[in-house]
Design an enzyme around this catalytic site. Structure first.
Site, mmCIF file in Angstrom:
data_model
loop_
_atom_site.group_PDB
_atom_site.id
_atom_site.type_symbol
_atom_site.label_atom_id
_atom_site.label_comp_id
_atom_site.label_asym_id
_atom_site.label_seq_id
_atom_site.Cartn_x
_atom_site.Cartn_y
_atom_site.Cartn_z
ATOM 1 N N CYS A 142 -1.763 1.113 -4.660
ATOM 2 C CA CYS A 142 -2.441 0.147 -3.931
ATOM 3 C C CYS A 142 -2.884 0.397 -2.631
ATOM 4 C CB CYS A 142 -1.637 -1.249 -4.835
ATOM 5 S SG CYS A 142 -3.031 -2.374 -4.279
ATOM 6 N N CYS A 193 -3.313 -2.871 -0.713
ATOM 7 C CA CYS A 193 -2.944 -4.031 -0.308
ATOM 8 C C CYS A 193 -1.734 -3.224 0.188
ATOM 9 C CB CYS A 193 -1.562 -4.113 -1.630
ATOM 10 S SG CYS A 193 -2.199 -5.164 -3.531
ATOM 11 N N ASP A 194 -1.556 -2.703 0.536
ATOM 12 C CA ASP A 194 -0.108 -1.072 1.361
ATOM 13 C C ASP A 194 -0.695 -0.354 2.489
ATOM 14 O OD1 ASP A 194 1.572 -2.408 -0.452
ATOM 15 O OD2 ASP A 194 1.455 -0.361 -1.750
#
Length: 527
Positions: free
Chosen positions: A344, A347-348
């Site tokens: 992701c 997200c990361d």
């Protein structure tokens, strides 16, 4: 920091406060502390029940606690809660301020009954669409139970702490100093993990359910569409899944759902759940299917055995289990998952600021990931197995315009390397020359397509060699009375809008099957 429209909306929300709230700030002389203080003062100016107090008593600065005045009820943010976390901030204000939660009463009681000391810390990024659900769940738990505390920490703001704890994926939750879990989690999932007897109670309740006319397995766009269409026919409909929304929950921007110019995955998942709840659908979450036992004779019941040990039955079954991100299947991938290997970028990505990373996959997802990451990290190397990229031309033009991106085609990843704690590199084979090369990097973002969630069906219904459920134009599988829809099937296009269409087709086909075999008494003629 808040524009006029947002301030007006927030002021309306703050009218719901029942008790005075203090925003207790711990600050230093840095710019981020000044930014946080500005936000807190703007919020306090919107309600006479909110005041800002300067304490500087927390080791994380900038941070602040939302405290119910005169009590120990509080929630703490080591973050400037904007972006995806603004909603978490507002909800925490309301809940600490005494506004009741809409959580089911039985779940509230379960949280309040939890015994023991639970001190949670969640590491997040403000660009993560999966983090707010976890943050909001743990915030609510800390408000409901005095033995539970929670701190939400922005990993980009406290980089040294994140690196010291080896956090390379968000959300990562620590409980009493140890890793509790990573990734999206619902409130129910968190509570069931703490309340070890909850699973047994849930399985017992499921075993007592009467057979459904239509039992839908999976609750993404295809599954919810199936359940809504079936319920509109006035027949007994059950929907069993791990979570409502499925893969949609992991999707950021959605711009091709016709009549909805723009939305985001979590918002669409919430809308799907609300639509299903508007009908008489028995929704059973936190359950994973383990085995399908088809009816032995025409007119008999199909059974779905769950990993929890419960068994559900239906006169017809619709399989809508969706798909998940495909893994590379190379040495080091699983060992370093969430330690540098991630799936992701939204997200990361912020956790890799200033670092060198690779993106695996040259389709739209891979190229979009590389473009997004290029604005955060030091350097991106995109590796594509084929001789050319498969992404849309407009995305390729943007990719090639970026100075800190290299593109390697005919590149087969063979290994992810690391030092035992985190990723340190990647080995790939040049498929043209056969030579192997090593890239020194700290992150690997895998974007190589989808894998259907159908392993539990092997030997029961017809699957392709790729694991897709074989269906006809009506959504029928090789087993009479069992239908399928969405990304887990041979449908050639894996899109939200096509999944919804195939879900409705499967439900209509199941209803037609019931009419011809069991003639349900509650059948309607609603289209």
């Amino acid at each position: 920091m808040l524009d006029k429209a947002l301030s007006q909306q927030l002021a309306q929300h703050l009218k719901l406060l029942r008790q005075p709230v203090e925003l207790v700030a711990s600050l230093d002389d840095g710019a981020k502390s000044q930014q946080l203080l500005e936000l807190l003062n703007e919020v306090a100016a919107l309600s006479d029940k909110v005041t800002v107090v300067r304490a500087d008593d927390d080791e994380r600065r900038p941070s602040f606690a939302i405290v119910r005045a005169g009590t120990d009820v509080s929630v703490r943010f080591a973050a400037i809660p904007l972006g995806h976390e603004l909603t978490s901030f507002v909800l925490a204000l309301l809940q600490v301020g005494g506004h009741p939660s809409t959580t089911a009463p039985e779940l509230v009681e379960q949280i309040q009954r939890l015994d023991g000391e639970y001190h949670f810390v969640t590491y997040l990024s403000l660009s993560c669409q999966n983090c707010p659900e976890v943050v909001q769940a743990l915030n609510l738990m800390s408000v409901l139970n005095p033995k539970i505390t929670h701190v939400a920490v922005d990993g980009a703001l406290f980089r040294e702490e994140v690196e010291a704890r080896g956090v390379l994926a968000v959300p990562t939750v620590f409980l009493n100093g140890e890793v509790f879990d990573q990734g999206r989690m619902t409130l129910e999932q968190i509570v069931s993990k703490l309340d070890t007897s909850a699973g047994e109670r849930a399985a017992s309740a499921l075993n007592d359910k009467e057979p459904f006319d239509v039992l839908v397995v999976g609750a993404g766009p295809a599954g919810v569409s199936s359940a809504v269409y079936a319920a509109r026919k006035g027949i007994a409909t059950g929907l069993v899944a791990e979570r409502i929304g499925g893969q949609v929950l992991d999707t950021m921007a959605i711009e091709n759902l016709i009549s909805v110019p723009y939305t985001e995955g979590p918002k669409l998942a919430s809308a799907l759940e609300q639509h299903a709840q508007a009908y008489d659908v028995d929704i059973m979450e936190l359950q994973r299917a383990a085995r399908l036992v088809p009816a032995a004779e025409p007119g008999d019941l199909h059974r779905v055995e769950l990993e929890s040990g419960a068994v559900l039955s239906g006169r017809t079954v619709i399989l809508a289990t969706g798909a998940r991100w495909r893994h590379m299947g190379v040495p080091g991938e699983q060992e370093y998952r969430n330690k540098g290997v991630t799936y992701c970028p939204h997200c990361d990505g912020p956790l890799f600021k200033g670092k060198r990373v690779a993106v695996i996959g040259g389709g739209n997802s891979g190229v979009e990931a590389a473009i997004d990451l290029a604005g955060i990290v030091e350097h991106v190397t995109l590796l594509e197995f084929d001789g050319t990229l498969r992404a849309d031309e407009v995305l390729q033009r943007k990719l090639h315009s970026l100075s800190n991106v290299d593109v390697l085609v005919n590149a087969r990843t063979t290994e992810v390397t690391g030092d035992g704690a985190k990723v340190t590199g990647l080995v790939y084979e040049d498929r043209t020359s056969g030579e192997h090369h090593t890239l020194a990097l700290e992150g690997v973002f895998v974007q190589i397509g989808l894998l259907p969630n159908t392993e539990w069906l092997e030997g029961t219904i017809e699957l392709t060699n790729r694991g897709e459920i074989v269906i006809d134009e009506r959504g029928a599988t090789s087993v009479p009375g069992v239908f399928a829809a969405g990304d887990c099937t041979t449908s050639p296009y894996k899109q939200i809008v096509t999944a919804m269409g195939s879900g409705s087709t499967a439900a209509l086909s199941a209803f037609d099957h019931l009419i011809r075999t069991t003639a349900p008494a509650l059948a309607s003629t609603d289209a």
